[in-house]
Design a protein around this motif. Sequence first.
Motif, PDB file in Angstrom:
ATOM      1  N   ARG A 127       0.831  -1.199   0.000  1.00 23.77           N
ATOM      2  CA  ARG A 127       0.000   0.000   0.000  1.00 23.77           C
ATOM      3  C   ARG A 127       0.871   1.256   0.000  1.00 23.77           C
ATOM      4  O   ARG A 127       1.745   1.424   0.849  1.00 23.77           O
ATOM      5  CB  ARG A 127      -0.922   0.018   1.214  1.00 23.77           C
ATOM      6  N   ASP A 141      -7.075   3.306  -2.154  1.00 20.44           N
ATOM      7  CA  ASP A 141      -7.493   2.010  -1.616  1.00 20.44           C
ATOM      8  C   ASP A 141      -8.075   1.135  -2.719  1.00 20.44           C
ATOM      9  O   ASP A 141      -9.272   0.825  -2.757  1.00 20.44           O
ATOM     10  CB  ASP A 141      -8.511   2.193  -0.492  1.00 20.44           C
ATOM     11  N   LEU A 175      -1.703  -1.258  -3.874  1.00 17.72           N
ATOM     12  CA  LEU A 175      -2.845  -0.402  -3.571  1.00 17.72           C
ATOM     13  C   LEU A 175      -2.356   1.013  -3.827  1.00 17.72           C
ATOM     14  O   LEU A 175      -1.644   1.614  -3.011  1.00 17.72           O
ATOM     15  CB  LEU A 175      -3.286  -0.582  -2.121  1.00 17.72           C
ATOM     16  N   PRO A 181     -11.663  -1.825   2.239  1.00 16.40           N
ATOM     17  CA  PRO A 181     -12.154  -0.600   1.583  1.00 16.40           C
ATOM     18  C   PRO A 181     -13.090  -0.922   0.418  1.00 16.40           C
ATOM     19  O   PRO A 181     -12.907  -1.924  -0.279  1.00 16.40           O
ATOM     20  CB  PRO A 181     -10.867   0.078   1.085  1.00 16.40           C
ATOM     21  N   LEU A 183     -11.443  -1.402  -3.031  1.00 17.63           N
ATOM     22  CA  LEU A 183     -10.747  -2.677  -3.132  1.00 17.63           C
ATOM     23  C   LEU A 183     -11.735  -3.828  -3.154  1.00 17.63           C
ATOM     24  O   LEU A 183     -11.535  -4.822  -3.863  1.00 17.63           O
ATOM     25  CB  LEU A 183      -9.768  -2.838  -1.967  1.00 17.63           C
TER      26      LEU A 183
END
Length: 307
Positions: A130, A150, A254, A293, A296
Amino acid sequence: MIRQRTLKAVVKATGIGLHGGRRVEMILRPAAPDTGIVFRRVDLDPPVELPCDPYAVVDTRMCSGLQKDGAKIGTVEHLMSALSGLGVDNCYVDVDAPEIPIFDGSAAPFVFLLQSVGFEVQNAPKRFLRVKKAVEYVEGDKYVRLLPYDGFKLSFAIHFNHPAIDNTATDITVDFASQQYARDVARARTFGFVQDLEVLIGMGLAQGGSLDNAIVLDEYKVLNADGLRYDDEFVKHKILDAIGDLYLCGHPLLAHYVANKAGHALNNQILRVLLEDKDAWEIVTFEDDAVLPETLRGQLTIQMAFA
């Protein structure tokens, strides 16, 4: 829990290397959790394993290649793109030549191979990289950025000053929260120009190139009789390449990737910039579906439904 995935079985294919022009046999094999994507030059004695690593990337002139202990494996980006797009975390890729087959110049044949054997969900959490803060790499009027997001979204702009390219979309965004890799990206082919062919051949590149594995343009038009597969196929292939190049970091990202006139070299550089700034990224898992999220969640729902 969002789990890692590998292949259900072994799958084989044979093709030609785009740059070397050699026949290549490729075998994709399942791998244990946390193996990652590992290329193996099985024609060497002993065989050499080349795990995905941005710092092992070499020769980004017209492709992305890996090198370890003197062994090379080139043109990995289309296969890596398909593995990323279909959510494959762990896989061995055995080849008997220094290049992955080009097939039709897109990622669609790799998608077909992967989908033909199916996927096995593994008892280990998927590990995402991320992006926590924006990073950038600039080279003249070219740039590439990774921004916090996200999910996985890519925005790309190309500038070729060519009538056939300028008549298509040259600036697009693909967001996998709502779009499907296999349908919306995978069929975009690599492209090149007739006037550059002699130079490329002199550099030892494009030895296996043809109208069967690339979009070929003269000074004015596309020479392929069947035309384009997408209205925005040129810039969409740049998105396809970027997905594969970025997956060489070893984890699904991400992030929101934003690029202008970028290519394999800049894609590799932005990974190095990111990884060298320890405050800019973290490895995360989602073992509690309740905290996933929404962007995602949409991305993974589409990926699982169509992979």
